[in-house]
Design a protein around this motif. Structure first.
Motif, PDB file in Angstrom:
ATOM      1  N   HIS A   1       0.802  -1.236   0.000  1.00 12.01           N
ATOM      2  CA  HIS A   1       0.000   0.000   0.000  1.00 12.01           C
ATOM      3  C   HIS A   1       0.828   1.277   0.000  1.00 12.01           C
ATOM      4  O   HIS A   1       0.419   2.289   0.569  1.00 12.01           O
ATOM      5  N   HIS A   2       2.000   1.265  -0.633  1.00  7.84           N
ATOM      6  CA  HIS A   2       2.790   2.491  -0.691  1.00  7.84           C
ATOM      7  C   HIS A   2       2.096   3.572  -1.503  1.00  7.84           C
ATOM      8  O   HIS A   2       2.358   4.757  -1.316  1.00  7.84           O
ATOM      9  N   ARG A   3       1.229   3.178  -2.424  1.00 10.38           N
ATOM     10  CA  ARG A   3       0.475   4.178  -3.182  1.00 10.38           C
ATOM     11  C   ARG A   3      -0.598   4.845  -2.328  1.00 10.38           C
ATOM     12  O   ARG A   3      -1.248   5.783  -2.776  1.00 10.38           O
ATOM     13  N   GLY A   4      -0.794   4.387  -1.116  1.00  7.12           N
ATOM     14  CA  GLY A   4      -1.713   5.043  -0.190  1.00  7.12           C
ATOM     15  C   GLY A   4      -3.171   4.784  -0.525  1.00  7.12           C
ATOM     16  O   GLY A   4      -3.497   3.878  -1.298  1.00  7.12           O
ATOM     17  N   GLY A   5      -4.050   5.579   0.073  1.00  4.64           N
ATOM     18  CA  GLY A   5      -5.482   5.417  -0.146  1.00  4.64           C
ATOM     19  C   GLY A   5      -6.011   6.486  -1.077  1.00  4.64           C
ATOM     20  O   GLY A   5      -5.313   7.442  -1.415  1.00  4.64           O
TER      21      GLY A   5
END
Lengths: 253, 253, 253, 253
Positions: B178-182
């Protein structure tokens, strides 16, 4: 309904910007390049080819002759060449006075990002106590400040004058070596020249307890093409001289 | 012509924000604090003191009761308390339906800098191919993302939907952790929590060859006061529920 | 093994910095405040109280007298007061020549973040073609550039001189109004003064195709306290005059 | 004294990076390209041409075969190809165990700016309470996070572990949609993908009252060439496997 195709002459067609303009105009809907005019070519080629709009990315030495020819022949012009001093602006306005239905757009910057930066800076400027501009470019640039920074500062100064804003607070008492930099109509503008940079600008706005920063980074001239195409598309509806692409943006926002 | 002085009740008057609100209202032209209501006080004190506007910086547990009382008694309200879920918004709208001349302003952020950042982001969003938001706060914050980032993302998403903008380009194929975040309504929002920070946000907009960045740094709650005072001054002219101070800004720009 | 407690006298103890220094020294392990000396107090109180280290955050008018007293009595000194011109430095060195075992630390900045920024800037400077400094402060500051920017530029210039680095590339031909700002030992330093800011600095380093930026944001003087405590702890092991906290940092890295 | 010229074989010589490597090696003092090996060429050409050092900018599918050949034949290797998992590293170390005088440098990033950013981040990390990393790239990138961000986070985590640093403060209680992003060895890393960007990274370090930010902007692969040339020059003096150009930097600083 059919919109007639716009026939475009490109002055400086063999230059770096000129080649990209030719590509962009060819690729855009509803327009085409009918004349590519370079340094040794006769400007009359634009007329012979039936151009209704000319795009000029040449240099300060030849742009005025190109413009005089275009305006004199009713060809609208979209100009990205620099060096438009008040004197030069006055000369263009003189020619346009005799051809009131012709439009000329002179834009110091065709990037939509840069134009929005300037517009937002002017809108926000009266709501903050302080405004300063930092422009950062590659070290091959001859002029300080940049044309975009100059224009941004003018827009900020005009917006604050209209709103009756107070002078910027500044207690500087010792600054023997001009570290505070220069001002444009009272707005401080700092010019940085750094290897590895391309063309960048920050507008800093400050009020008690908060700052708002608007930054534009331009890495490639390809970013100018949407603005040039927009200029070609709309210049005929803006007779007279328009300085700054921001005046063409308002209609679709 | 004399404008009548606006009588203001401050809910949460003993809190950190409440004390600053009291000071700012007292100092502003044309308004005064007539009731300072704290956690153990009876809301009716606002009515008894003749308040026409209430300001509420309390907490999610008590704000609804305060609002029900104010709306029920025709007192306009300016609310900075957080936690307004769609359910809560619907309840406030229900009360206002029975008191259609009363105005309530619920603002996730009273800083003019933050409000301008949101407004500019929404204006620029349809002109760029990519938009992402980074919000940065002190590490004591319980929620991710911040209310301001959530609201900014919603405004960006709505502006792009209206303009028929394409989806953001993103070739990410590997992102196990989830490094691209939300995302909020499709707009990526990254939350940074760092010792030494206060409250900051960047909106990044990108197109081929250029980026535009709008950054807001909020270092002190004093930056909210001009927005609160503006809200108090204008809430009576905006009957019904208004979410976001930006809707009050348009009139003087 | 027991380390003896360090007895500390604080000059300027009633000032904003002085009060924080007193708190920080009292809270730190292995040191305590034995004398709080203010503007009307006799410096001899430091001696009477048995201080082995003095901390001075006073002002340029009194700091030299305090230092002469301390050095003359073998009290080590940690000094955050500004205004140390080469003349003043020479006078302190004269006193120390007669008391060679006494240590004096004069630091333009006690923030570890600022000190690291300066150290990293000096390390990186010879590996890049261009270096410029932007320092940004609140508009109440009287001096441009800031002491930290001055010192950073000196360290950058010295590192490049040692490495035999070339002059910075700069094609600026037109700059009538000093937009390129001033230089310190050849390094451009730009000073921004903006409402809402506290104390900030960016060092920009550029090479073909890349830039490295080191930025320090200081929002609260509390950030100086770890550096002051470090200075108190180590000043006795650094006899003579030391200018800059960076010289104390190397030992534990 | 004459230093013998280093003979260099370039694997992936026809690729974008490979062509620049050939140019840079040819232009550098004391080295020359003796073999340009492309996708369909036999690696043995490197041996036949008398190369003592190979540079590999190919792809994860072929790099291991190239390396096995080079190490097996005593050719030192400078590798910019990505995809070195622990498994792959172990295989390379296995081959090197049998050829202990051969050197292999695997570097996730050859930019001196990026390498300095990583080194400075690791040095500063134990002195701050919080560290987070934001990496920003063009939207065609397949992996999140970037190799440089991954490596930076590892170096930060190792430096803090050695120093016995505490866990980062983080009061986040609600984050249903992963806005806080992912972590690498406990260090938060946020990946932004934006049209108009190239390759950028920020390391944010925070302590009470201050933050230190180290930012690297890479706009053109030309920025890798000084690092590649440095690697070619020094790989023979570093037998065994070295991961990261930073280990080659220490000697001249």
């Amino acid at each position: 309904m059919d919109t007639p195709v716009i026939n475009v002459a490109v002055f400086g067609a063999a230059g770096r910007m000129g080649r990209q303009v030719c590509d962009a105009v060819q690729r855009a809907d509803g327009m085409r390049v009918v004349a590519r005019i370079d340094v040794d070519d006769d400007p009359k080629a634009a007329l012979a080819a039936g151009a209704s709009v000319a795009v000029d990315f040449t240099n300060p030495d030849v742009v005025l002759a190109n413009l005089e020819f275009c305006v004199g022949n009713g060809i609208h012009a979209v100009v990205g060449t620099s060096g438009f001093t008040p004197d030069r602006v006055a000369r263009v306005q003189g020619w346009l006075a005799e051809h009131p239905s012709t439009g000329v757009l002179v834009a110091p910057n065709f990037s939509l990002g840069a134009v929005l930066m300037m517009k937002f800076a002017a809108q926000a400027a009266p709501l903050f106590e302080s405004v300063e501009i930092i422009e950062l470019h590659h070290p091959d640039k001859a002029d300080a400040p940049s044309g975009t920074a100059q224009r941004t500062a003018e827009l900020v100064a005009e917006a604050r004058a209209r709103a009756g804003s107070a002078a910027f607070p500044d207690a500087t008492a010792h600054d023997a070596d001009h570290h505070r930099g220069g001002t444009v109509q009272g707005v401080p503008v700092h010019s940085v020249r750094l290897c590895g940079l391309v063309a960048h600008q920050e507008v800093l706005l400050g009020a008690p307890g908060e700052t708002l920063t608007i930054r534009h980074d331009s890495l490639d001239r390809v970013s100018f093409m949407p603005g040039v195409v927009l200029g070609v598309r709309r210049v005929a509806q803006h007779p007279g001289l328009t300085v700054g692409l921001e005046h063409y943006l308002d209609e679709h926002e």
